[in-house]
Design a protein around this motif. Structure first.
Motif: not given
Length: 468
Positions: A132-133, A422, A153, A135-137, A426, A92, A86
């Motif tokens: 989380v990863t 989770y 989602t 969702g953010l990316l 984000v 990413e 991560e």
């Protein structure tokens, strides 16, 4: 009065947990309180009316055995591997590469998210980290490119929960250790002794086919939605996406940089287990070292990053082992009150025999997944019901895979699913909670179909381990 003590203990544990007290301390504190009460009533450690003095020394022996368990060494090492990946931005780069590969197709970004989620699940084994990863990316890019918020989602939440079932899953590591003890207890209860146990490697191998079937089913669903309703999953202009992501080199070079390193790492970890070259504990060390080398290669390893990685790994590992100690105390006191005999009697008198008992256990685990993490369920519920179900003839590998997918489904189910919380944390404000709930429903149905298929065809989980 004494006959209901095991059930009273279980009810009290659930009540204390519902009040919001820490899980580990709730388990240990309630168990010790009941142990004191039981000794005061001369009701603890009684077998056929005779007090078993060895019960008094069982607690320290149980805790020492827990802390020196070689199998559980895999937990901090797999956590370390996941956190390093991560922090090193591997996820990413991998997501950018897959988006450029499939983005020009209808539903391509959704398919990319599913494949990357699978690879992240196989790399980290941690549901929260994957959701989380991703969702953010990926969520901002999908929304910007016109994807339906519910579909976007839903895909992220569903692929995030693959960390429960895709090896090397931490959930399977813990389940393997607990089911191994349950299997030996089941054999002893039947008057049988065998050195055979349930290894974590068996569960890893058994989870491969169901896990891959789930991934393929997710991709097929996204492709069907993109074909029937292209406005929900439109194709993306590759050049525009390349410019947005800020990559100037060739796509082939980006794919090579993003895809090859994590795949090599996964092959090294799982390949060493499947090939019999390493135990899961040894393979976890290989994975942690490989993740460290990837961080060095990506020039993301600094003193600050290493400090964050070690602190995060220590935090998760301490939580797991503290819960494990509390659960061990609870399990010991529960058995001291004769709880195992009570559960056996309930299951034997249940309509439908082993099928009815399995259905009830799966329903209870599913509902507990709304309020407890997989660690608590694995350490509290499985030691109670596992020996009884295994003594009734269930295959331990099949049971472990069923429990893992059941928990995966529970973590995805509104309104209490952990994966939903989770992602909600984000997701952009314009994405509503109702859209997230709506998006996961088709994926929940897919997972329920997978559970039904496993129930009808146990060979999906047991055939591959038998070949090894």
């Amino acid at each position: 009065m004494l006959e209901i003590m095991p059930l009273l203990l279980f009810v009290c544990i659930c009540g204390v947990l519902m009040l919001g007290y820490p899980v580990a301390l709730s388990l240990a504190g309630t168990a010790l309180a009941f142990a004191g009460l039981g000794m005061g009533l001369d009701a603890l450690g009684i077998t056929n009316g005779v007090f078993d003095a060895s019960f008094l020394s069982a607690m320290p022996n149980r805790l020492y055995g827990t802390m020196t368990n070689q199998t559980l060494l895999a937990v901090p090492l797999f956590v370390l591997m996941g956190v390093l990946l991560e922090k090193s931005k591997v996820a990413e780069t991998l997501l950018d590469a897959m988006a450029l590969m499939f983005g020009s197709l209808r539903g391509g970004l959704g398919i990319s998210v599913t494949i990357v989620g699978m690879l992240l699940a196989a790399s980290t084994g941690i549901v929260g980290a994957t959701v989380v990863t991703m969702g953010l990316l990926s969520l901002p890019t999908m929304l910007k490119r016109g994807y339906d918020p519910s579909l976007a989602t839903g895909a992220i939440c569903a692929t995030g929960t693959l960390g429960q079932i895709i090896p090397p899953s931490i959930a399977l590591v813990l389940l393997g250790d607990v089911l191994s003890s349950a299997y030996q207890q089941a054999q002893l209860s039947m008057g049988i002794w065998s050195p055979k146990t349930v290894s974590v490697g068996d569960l890893f191998i058994g989870a491969l086919i169901p896990g891959l079937i789930l991934v393929v089913a997710y991709i097929v669903y996204i492709a069907i939605i993109a074909w029937l309703k292209p406005e929900k999953a439109p194709a993306v202009d590759r050049d525009a996406l390349l410019e947005e992501l800020g990559h100037t080199g060739s796509i082939a070079l980006l794919l090579l940089k993003g895809l090859v390193p994590p795949i090599i790492l996964i092959v090294c970890v799982l390949g060493s287990i499947l090939g019999g070259l390493a135990t899961p504990t040894e393979a976890s060390a290989v994975g942690a070292f490989g993740a460290l080398m990837l961080a060095v290669a990506n020039r993301k390893l600094s003193i600050k990053t290493l400090t964050e990685v070690v602190r995060s790994t220590t935090h998760v590992t301490s939580m797991v082992f503290l819960i494990l100690i509390g659960a061990a105390l609870f399990s010991l006191v529960f058995r001291g009150f004769g709880g195992e005999e009570v559960v056996t009697e309930i299951f034997e008198n249940m309509p439908g025999g082993v099928v009815g008992a399995t259905l009830v256990v799966m329903l209870v685990i599913f509902l507990l997944g709304f309020i407890l993490d997989f660690i608590e369920i694995t350490f509290v519920v499985v030691p109670i019901v596992g020996p009884v179900l295994l003594a009734m003839g269930l295959d331990p590998i099949w049971l472990g895979i069923m429990i893992a997918i059941n928990l995966q489904t529970s973590f995805l189910t509104p309104p209490f699913g952990f994966a939903l919380f989770y992602l909600r944390g984000v997701a952009p404000k314009e994405v509503t909670t109702s859209q997230i709930y709506k998006g996961v429903i088709p994926f929940i149905l897919i997972q329920l179909c997978m559970l039904a298929a496993l129930a009808a065809f146990p060979g999906l989980a047991t055939w591959l381990p038998a070949q090894f």
